[in-house]
Design a protein around this motif. Structure first.
Motif, PDB file in Angstrom:
ATOM      1  N   TRP A 169       0.831  -1.217   0.000  1.00 23.36           N
ATOM      2  CA  TRP A 169       0.000   0.000   0.000  1.00 23.36           C
ATOM      3  C   TRP A 169       0.859   1.258   0.000  1.00 23.36           C
ATOM      4  O   TRP A 169       0.434   2.321  -0.475  1.00 23.36           O
ATOM      5  CB  TRP A 169      -0.925   0.001   1.211  1.00 23.36           C
ATOM      6  CG  TRP A 169      -0.202   0.038   2.537  1.00 23.36           C
ATOM      7  CD1 TRP A 169       0.218  -1.017   3.282  1.00 23.36           C
ATOM      8  CD2 TRP A 169       0.194   1.206   3.257  1.00 23.36           C
ATOM      9  NE1 TRP A 169       0.858  -0.595   4.418  1.00 23.36           N
ATOM     10  CE2 TRP A 169       0.856   0.763   4.437  1.00 23.36           C
ATOM     11  CE3 TRP A 169       0.055   2.573   3.041  1.00 23.36           C
ATOM     12  CZ2 TRP A 169       1.390   1.653   5.376  1.00 23.36           C
ATOM     13  CZ3 TRP A 169       0.575   3.462   3.970  1.00 23.36           C
ATOM     14  CH2 TRP A 169       1.229   3.007   5.117  1.00 23.36           C
ATOM     15  N   PHE A 170       2.087   1.139   0.520  1.00 20.70           N
ATOM     16  CA  PHE A 170       2.995   2.285   0.563  1.00 20.70           C
ATOM     17  C   PHE A 170       3.941   2.297  -0.633  1.00 20.70           C
ATOM     18  O   PHE A 170       4.205   3.347  -1.224  1.00 20.70           O
ATOM     19  CB  PHE A 170       3.804   2.259   1.863  1.00 20.70           C
ATOM     20  CG  PHE A 170       4.725   3.440   2.024  1.00 20.70           C
ATOM     21  CD1 PHE A 170       4.256   4.631   2.548  1.00 20.70           C
ATOM     22  CD2 PHE A 170       6.059   3.358   1.649  1.00 20.70           C
ATOM     23  CE1 PHE A 170       5.106   5.735   2.693  1.00 20.70           C
ATOM     24  CE2 PHE A 170       6.915   4.443   1.789  1.00 20.70           C
ATOM     25  CZ  PHE A 170       6.434   5.630   2.315  1.00 20.70           C
ATOM     26  N   LEU A 199       6.065   4.175  -9.187  1.00 20.72           N
ATOM     27  CA  LEU A 199       5.824   4.817 -10.477  1.00 20.72           C
ATOM     28  C   LEU A 199       6.640   6.100 -10.584  1.00 20.72           C
ATOM     29  O   LEU A 199       6.738   6.878  -9.630  1.00 20.72           O
ATOM     30  CB  LEU A 199       4.340   5.127 -10.638  1.00 20.72           C
ATOM     31  CG  LEU A 199       3.408   3.905 -10.568  1.00 20.72           C
ATOM     32  CD1 LEU A 199       1.958   4.341 -10.595  1.00 20.72           C
ATOM     33  CD2 LEU A 199       3.697   2.954 -11.731  1.00 20.72           C
ATOM     34  N   GLU A 200       7.184   6.348 -11.772  1.00 12.94           N
ATOM     35  CA  GLU A 200       8.089   7.475 -11.954  1.00 12.94           C
ATOM     36  C   GLU A 200       7.394   8.819 -11.768  1.00 12.94           C
ATOM     37  O   GLU A 200       7.952   9.734 -11.149  1.00 12.94           O
ATOM     38  CB  GLU A 200       8.727   7.409 -13.348  1.00 12.94           C
ATOM     39  CG  GLU A 200       9.827   8.438 -13.569  1.00 12.94           C
ATOM     40  CD  GLU A 200      10.495   8.266 -14.915  1.00 12.94           C
ATOM     41  OE1 GLU A 200      11.210   9.202 -15.337  1.00 12.94           O
ATOM     42  OE2 GLU A 200      10.303   7.212 -15.549  1.00 12.94           O
ATOM     43  N   ARG A 236       8.330  11.798  -9.066  1.00  8.63           N
ATOM     44  CA  ARG A 236       8.563  13.210  -9.394  1.00  8.63           C
ATOM     45  C   ARG A 236       7.642  14.107  -8.580  1.00  8.63           C
ATOM     46  O   ARG A 236       8.043  15.177  -8.116  1.00  8.63           O
ATOM     47  CB  ARG A 236       8.363  13.456 -10.891  1.00  8.63           C
ATOM     48  CG  ARG A 236       9.451  12.895 -11.781  1.00  8.63           C
ATOM     49  CD  ARG A 236       9.388  13.512 -13.166  1.00  8.63           C
ATOM     50  NE  ARG A 236       8.117  13.243 -13.811  1.00  8.63           N
ATOM     51  CZ  ARG A 236       7.876  12.204 -14.602  1.00  8.63           C
ATOM     52  NH1 ARG A 236       8.845  11.335 -14.849  1.00  8.63           N
ATOM     53  NH2 ARG A 236       6.689  12.029 -15.155  1.00  8.63           N
ATOM     54  N   ALA A 237       6.398  13.672  -8.420  1.00 12.44           N
ATOM     55  CA  ALA A 237       5.456  14.456  -7.615  1.00 12.44           C
ATOM     56  C   ALA A 237       5.936  14.560  -6.170  1.00 12.44           C
ATOM     57  O   ALA A 237       5.856  15.629  -5.553  1.00 12.44           O
ATOM     58  CB  ALA A 237       4.069  13.815  -7.674  1.00 12.44           C
ATOM     59  N   ASP A 291      -1.785  20.463 -10.274  1.00 12.50           N
ATOM     60  CA  ASP A 291      -1.676  19.111 -10.824  1.00 12.50           C
ATOM     61  C   ASP A 291      -0.279  18.594 -10.507  1.00 12.50           C
ATOM     62  O   ASP A 291       0.595  18.539 -11.366  1.00 12.50           O
ATOM     63  CB  ASP A 291      -1.936  19.121 -12.329  1.00 12.50           C
ATOM     64  CG  ASP A 291      -2.097  17.725 -12.893  1.00 12.50           C
ATOM     65  OD1 ASP A 291      -2.073  16.756 -12.102  1.00 12.50           O
ATOM     66  OD2 ASP A 291      -2.239  17.582 -14.119  1.00 12.50           O
ATOM     67  N   ILE A 292      -0.064  18.209  -9.272  1.00  9.32           N
ATOM     68  CA  ILE A 292       1.261  17.799  -8.831  1.00  9.32           C
ATOM     69  C   ILE A 292       1.722  16.532  -9.528  1.00  9.32           C
ATOM     70  O   ILE A 292       2.930  16.308  -9.701  1.00  9.32           O
ATOM     71  CB  ILE A 292       1.285  17.617  -7.291  1.00  9.32           C
ATOM     72  CG1 ILE A 292       2.725  17.502  -6.788  1.00  9.32           C
ATOM     73  CG2 ILE A 292       0.433  16.439  -6.874  1.00  9.32           C
ATOM     74  CD1 ILE A 292       2.843  17.534  -5.291  1.00  9.32           C
ATOM     75  N   LEU A 293       0.791  15.700  -9.970  1.00  2.42           N
ATOM     76  CA  LEU A 293       1.166  14.473 -10.656  1.00  2.42           C
ATOM     77  C   LEU A 293       1.695  14.744 -12.062  1.00  2.42           C
ATOM     78  O   LEU A 293       2.225  13.835 -12.705  1.00  2.42           O
ATOM     79  CB  LEU A 293      -0.031  13.516 -10.722  1.00  2.42           C
ATOM     80  CG  LEU A 293      -0.541  13.015  -9.362  1.00  2.42           C
ATOM     81  CD1 LEU A 293      -1.765  12.135  -9.548  1.00  2.42           C
ATOM     82  CD2 LEU A 293       0.551  12.266  -8.609  1.00  2.42           C
TER      83      LEU A 293
END
Length: 284
Positions: free
Chosen positions: A3-4, A10-11, A15-16, A126-128
């Protein structure tokens, strides 16, 4: 702990996280002075004052960060002009420009055609979508902010105590005030990509408020606020991933929740301490 670890494998989430931590550090430095000087209204006004610049940049196809920076600088300059030339109070100057810039931004957005998606990104971030170029900008902005706060620390402390004291000590209070406004402007503009113009004040103020419950010295408050803000970014990204909520809003809400929890814990500890000390004060 899948879960963590799963989200952060994911890249784009990595970055976020890195971008959010850089924003948290910069906001901790600026936000501590915002709390000490009682300037939260300035941070909110600058966050909304970016709207016309961001909207124009989006319509014209220019970098939105450039539009946000130009708009925030114009507003900061306008506040100073209204104070000196029109002899208006600080709050009045901010309030007038705040409403004017916000209205101008809404006019630009309403005049544009299909602006719904972009408006959502402007308001809530949109931090993602943080990319490598955004990370470079954040690294530079954070380095400049930390270096400026360190270099002008004595002047900023004297200004916070008393402007007359700063003047007597020849610490140039006007320069210190300009640096402080510039620091807040830098933090607001840099944080725009992560949490948007409406939520940036939460990340700017909440970690510093939480840290201030436990610290007295300004550098210590900045360090603890950076830790709390970074933790809020990490927790906010996790919650948004599993609960399918907006990442920027979740991060801001987590930071505000941290401030609330910190206040409750501090109040509880103080209450228990008073109750333990009170019997010792009663004469036998």
């Amino acid at each position: 702990m899948p879960w963590f670890t799963d989200p952060f494998s994911l890249e784009f989430v990595q970055r976020a996280l890195l971008g959010g931590v850089l924003v948290a550090v910069l906001c901790a430095v600026a936000g501590t002075w915002v709390i000490v000087r009682g300037m939260a209204f300035l941070g909110e006004a600058l966050a909304h004052g970016m709207l016309p610049g961001v909207a124009l940049a989006t319509v014209l196809g220019l970098p939105v960060l450039l539009g946000a920076a130009v708009s925030a600088v114009v507003m900061s300059f306008g506040i100073g002009v209204l104070q000196r030339r029109a002899r208006l109070s600080y709050d009045t100057s901010i309030g007038m420009l705040f409403v004017g810039m916000l209205a101008l931004g809404v006019i630009v957005i309403s005049h544009a055609g299909s602006f719904a998606t972009d408006a959502t990104a402007i308001l809530f971030g949109d931090i993602l979508a943080v990319g490598t170029g955004d990370l470079v900008v954040l690294v530079v902005a954070t380095a400049v902010g930390v270096a400026s706060a360190a270099f002008f620390h004595r002047s900023l402390v004297a200004l916070a105590i008393d402007e007359r004291v700063a003047r007597v000590l020849r610490l140039r209070p006007r320069v210190a005030q300009t640096v402080l406004v510039g620091l807040v402007t830098l933090a607001v503009v840099a944080s725009y990509q992560a949490v948007g113009s409406l939520l940036v004040v939460g990340l700017l103020v909440a970690p510093a408020v939480a840290a201030r419950q436990w610290t007295e010295r300004i550098p210590t408050t900045m360090a603890l606020a950076a830790v709390i803000g970074s933790a809020a970014v990490c927790a906010g990204l996790l919650v948004s991933w599993h609960a399918a909520t907006a990442a920027g809003a979740t991060i801001a809400a987590t930071a505000i929740a941290a401030a609330g929890v910190s206040w409750v814990l501090r109040a509880g500890i103080d209450t228990v301490r008073r109750r333990l000390v009170a019997p010792d004060l009663v004469p036998a």
